[in-house]
Design a protein around this motif. Structure first.
Motif, PDB file in Angstrom:
ATOM      1  N   ALA A  59      -0.148   4.863  -3.022  1.00  0.00           N
ATOM      2  CA  ALA A  59      -1.059   5.315  -4.069  1.00  0.00           C
ATOM      3  C   ALA A  59      -0.544   6.633  -4.648  1.00  0.00           C
ATOM      4  O   ALA A  59      -0.075   7.505  -3.925  1.00  0.00           O
ATOM      5  CB  ALA A  59      -2.462   5.505  -3.502  1.00  0.00           C
ATOM      6  N   VAL A  60      -0.599   6.771  -5.955  1.00  0.00           N
ATOM      7  CA  VAL A  60      -0.145   7.977  -6.649  1.00  0.00           C
ATOM      8  C   VAL A  60      -1.362   8.758  -7.127  1.00  0.00           C
ATOM      9  O   VAL A  60      -2.264   8.192  -7.754  1.00  0.00           O
ATOM     10  CB  VAL A  60       0.756   7.614  -7.847  1.00  0.00           C
TER      11      VAL A  60
ATOM     12  N   ALA B  81       0.781  -1.215   0.000  1.00  0.00           N
ATOM     13  CA  ALA B  81       0.000   0.000   0.000  1.00  0.00           C
ATOM     14  C   ALA B  81       0.813   1.264   0.000  1.00  0.00           C
ATOM     15  O   ALA B  81       1.933   1.260  -0.387  1.00  0.00           O
ATOM     16  CB  ALA B  81      -0.953  -0.006   1.149  1.00  0.00           C
ATOM     17  N   ALA B  82       0.178   2.339   0.495  1.00  0.00           N
ATOM     18  CA  ALA B  82       0.682   3.687   0.247  1.00  0.00           C
ATOM     19  C   ALA B  82       1.946   4.068   0.968  1.00  0.00           C
ATOM     20  O   ALA B  82       2.860   3.311   1.101  1.00  0.00           O
ATOM     21  CB  ALA B  82      -0.421   4.672   0.571  1.00  0.00           C
ATOM     22  N   CYS B  83       1.992   5.261   1.475  1.00  0.00           N
ATOM     23  CA  CYS B  83       3.219   5.856   1.996  1.00  0.00           C
ATOM     24  C   CYS B  83       3.928   5.012   3.043  1.00  0.00           C
ATOM     25  O   CYS B  83       3.444   4.001   3.465  1.00  0.00           O
ATOM     26  CB  CYS B  83       2.879   7.212   2.566  1.00  0.00           C
TER      27      CYS B  83
ATOM     28  N   ALA C 273      -3.450   4.526  -9.597  1.00  0.00           N
ATOM     29  CA  ALA C 273      -2.007   4.407  -9.801  1.00  0.00           C
ATOM     30  C   ALA C 273      -1.304   4.058  -8.498  1.00  0.00           C
ATOM     31  O   ALA C 273      -1.688   4.530  -7.418  1.00  0.00           O
ATOM     32  CB  ALA C 273      -1.437   5.709 -10.367  1.00  0.00           C
ATOM     33  N   LEU C 274      -0.256   3.231  -8.587  1.00  0.00           N
ATOM     34  CA  LEU C 274       0.597   2.857  -7.471  1.00  0.00           C
ATOM     35  C   LEU C 274       2.049   3.181  -7.802  1.00  0.00           C
ATOM     36  O   LEU C 274       2.474   3.040  -8.960  1.00  0.00           O
ATOM     37  CB  LEU C 274       0.475   1.361  -7.161  1.00  0.00           C
ATOM     38  N   ARG C 275       2.810   3.608  -6.800  1.00  0.00           N
ATOM     39  CA  ARG C 275       4.225   3.927  -6.996  1.00  0.00           C
ATOM     40  C   ARG C 275       5.016   2.659  -7.273  1.00  0.00           C
ATOM     41  O   ARG C 275       4.794   1.621  -6.644  1.00  0.00           O
ATOM     42  CB  ARG C 275       4.778   4.610  -5.745  1.00  0.00           C
ATOM     43  N   THR C 276       5.933   2.731  -8.232  1.00  0.00           N
ATOM     44  CA  THR C 276       6.796   1.606  -8.558  1.00  0.00           C
ATOM     45  C   THR C 276       8.189   1.786  -7.953  1.00  0.00           C
ATOM     46  O   THR C 276       8.543   2.866  -7.482  1.00  0.00           O
ATOM     47  CB  THR C 276       6.907   1.434 -10.082  1.00  0.00           C
ATOM     48  N   LYS C 277       8.974   0.719  -7.980  1.00  0.00           N
ATOM     49  CA  LYS C 277      10.281   0.716  -7.329  1.00  0.00           C
ATOM     50  C   LYS C 277      11.241   1.747  -7.913  1.00  0.00           C
ATOM     51  O   LYS C 277      12.151   2.213  -7.221  1.00  0.00           O
ATOM     52  CB  LYS C 277      10.895  -0.687  -7.433  1.00  0.00           C
TER      53      LYS C 277
ATOM     54  N   ALA D 187       5.203   4.969 -11.813  1.00  0.00           N
ATOM     55  CA  ALA D 187       3.863   4.592 -11.366  1.00  0.00           C
ATOM     56  C   ALA D 187       3.288   3.512 -12.270  1.00  0.00           C
ATOM     57  O   ALA D 187       3.576   3.472 -13.476  1.00  0.00           O
ATOM     58  CB  ALA D 187       2.938   5.796 -11.359  1.00  0.00           C
ATOM     59  N   LEU D 188       2.493   2.633 -11.677  1.00  0.00           N
ATOM     60  CA  LEU D 188       1.705   1.649 -12.412  1.00  0.00           C
ATOM     61  C   LEU D 188       0.292   2.204 -12.478  1.00  0.00           C
ATOM     62  O   LEU D 188      -0.317   2.487 -11.442  1.00  0.00           O
ATOM     63  CB  LEU D 188       1.727   0.299 -11.691  1.00  0.00           C
TER      64      LEU D 188
END
Length: 322
Positions: free
Chosen positions: A167-168, A18-20, A242-246, A250-251
Motif C-alpha cells: 500500500a502506498v 499486499a503491502a511491504c 494506492a498500491l505500489r506497481t512493478k 503507484a496504482l
C-alpha cells in the motif's frame, strides 16, 4: 441499467497480494484469504437482495461513499425508468490484500461482472477495480469504489515473495505526482484545460485531454440550441487508495466531483433525462438545471513522467431543477 449490486457469486480464482515485503518483521495482511472470500460473498448476497427491491437504503450495510451515493442514484434511475432488474455475478476475481497496521484497512479486487438482461442471448461483461474498506476492528467490510479499468492496470501491481502488494501512502513522495494530489491536477485539467496550473503531470488520453475537448464541444452545441452549460471539477473528499506497481510507481483510486449548471432563456429547452432521471421531477426543469456528478478514477502514476488515467465510473447523484 448498470446494477452491480445484484450478484450470484461463483467460486472465484483468488490471488492474494499486499503491502511491504514478506518476512518476520512485515505487518500482517489486512485480512486472510478466507476472510476476503467471505467479504465478497456477503456483499454479493446483500447487494442481490437490495437489487431485487431497488432499495438504496439497504446498500448501506455493504457499501460506503462514494460507491453508496452512486449506486443509490442508480437505483433511483432504475425505479423512475421502470427498468427490469438484471442479476449480476462476479467471475475471474483476483484479490490484492495489503499488509498494514491499524485502521482503516482495505483491499482491492480485479473482477468481472457478467449479466444477461431480459431478451439478451449472450451475457454482458464489465470489468471492475473494486476497493473494500473496514473502518475499525469488528466493523463490516464495505465496498467503497468500483471504477472500470481501461486495460490491464491491476496486473501491474508489484507482489512480494508471499504474494502480497504494498500500500502506498496518499502523501507519498518519489512519484510523478503524489496520490493525494492527482485529483487536484485532474480537476484543474478538466476545468481549465491541459495548460491549467498543475495539469501538466497528466498524460493526454480519453479521461483527460479528450474529455476536456468533448466537454467544450458539448458546450458549443448546447449554446447553439439556446442552453448555456457551466461546469467545474473539484477533488472529492473521499479517501485515496494506492498500491505500489512493478516499476516503482503507484496504482491510484481517487474521486472527482463535477458541478454542472444549465441555463436556458426560453422554456422547453431543458428536461430531466438520461443519467439525471429519478433525481428530480421529469418536468421540473424550466430554465434552470443544476447537477452534481461523482466520477471515480483509476490512474497509473510512474516514479517520473506523466500519470495515465485509464479507468473511471461516472454517475450523477443529485439534481435540482426550476
Amino acid at each position: 441499467m448498470r446494477v452491480r449490486a445484484a450478484v450470484v457469486l461463483p467460486v472465484p480464482v483468488l490471488l492474494l497480494a499486499a503491502a511491504c515485503g514478506g518476512g518476520e518483521s512485515a505487518p500482517p495482511p489486512a485480512l486472510s484469504k478466507d476472510e476476503a472470500q467471505r467479504v465478497l460473498a456477503r456483499y454479493a448476497d446483500a447487494a442481490n437482495k437490495a437489487g431485487q427491491r431497488l432499495d438504496g437504503d439497504a446498500l448501506a450495510a455493504v457499501e460506503t461513499d462514494p460507491q453508496l451515493a452512486m449506486d443509490r442514484a442508480a437505483f433511483r434511475l432504475g425505479r423512475a425508468a421502470r427498468r427490469p432488474f438484471t442479476p449480476v455475478r462476479f467471475v475471474q476475481s483476483v484479490f490484492y490484500i495489503p499488509r498494514m497496521q491499524g485502521y482503516p484497512r482495505w483491499f482491492a479486487a480485479d473482477t468481472v461482472t457478467s449479466a444477461t438482461p431480459p431478451g439478451a442471448k449472450q451475457p454482458r461483461t464489465t470489468r471492475h477495480a473494486l476497493v473494500f474498506t473496514q473502518a475499525a476492528a469488528g466493523a463490516p467490510w464495505l465496498l467503497a469504489a468500483s471504477p472500470h479499468p481501461g486495460g490491464d492496470e491491476m496486473s501491474r501491481v508489484r507482489l512480494d515473495g508471499d504474494g502480497y502488494a504494498q500500500a502506498v501512502a496518499p502523501g507519498a513522495s518519489g512519484l510523478a505526482v503524489s496520490p493525494s494530489r492527482i485529483g487536484a491536477a485532474h480537476a484543474a485539467l478538466l476545468s481549465g484545460g491541459p495548460q491549467a496550473p498543475g495539469a501538466g503531470v497528466l498524460a493526454p488520453g480519453p479521461q483527460t485531454t479528450q474529455s476536456y475537448d468533448a466537454l467544450r464541444q458539448a458546450q458549443v452545441g448546447l449554446r447553439k440550441n439556446g442552453v448555456r452549460l457551466h461546469t467545474r471539477f473539484t477533488p472529492d473528499s473521499s479517501p485515496v487508495y494506492a498500491l505500489r506497481t512493478k516499476d516503482g510507481g503507484a496504482l491510484v483510486w481517487y474521486v472527482l466531483r463535477q458541478h454542472e449548471s444549465y441555463r436556458a432563456a426560453r422554456l422547453g429547452k431543458l428536461a430531466v433525462t438520461g443519467d439525471l432521471t429519478g433525481l428530480a421531477p421529469a418536468k421540473a426543469a424550466r430554465t434552470r438545471l443544476d447537477a452534481t456528478v461523482l466520477v471515480q478514477y483509476l490512474a497509473t502514476v510512474p516514479a517520473s513522467g506523466h500519470a495515465a488515467v485509464g479507468g473511471m465510473y461516472r454517475k450523477a447523484v443529485a439534481a435540482r431543477a426550476s
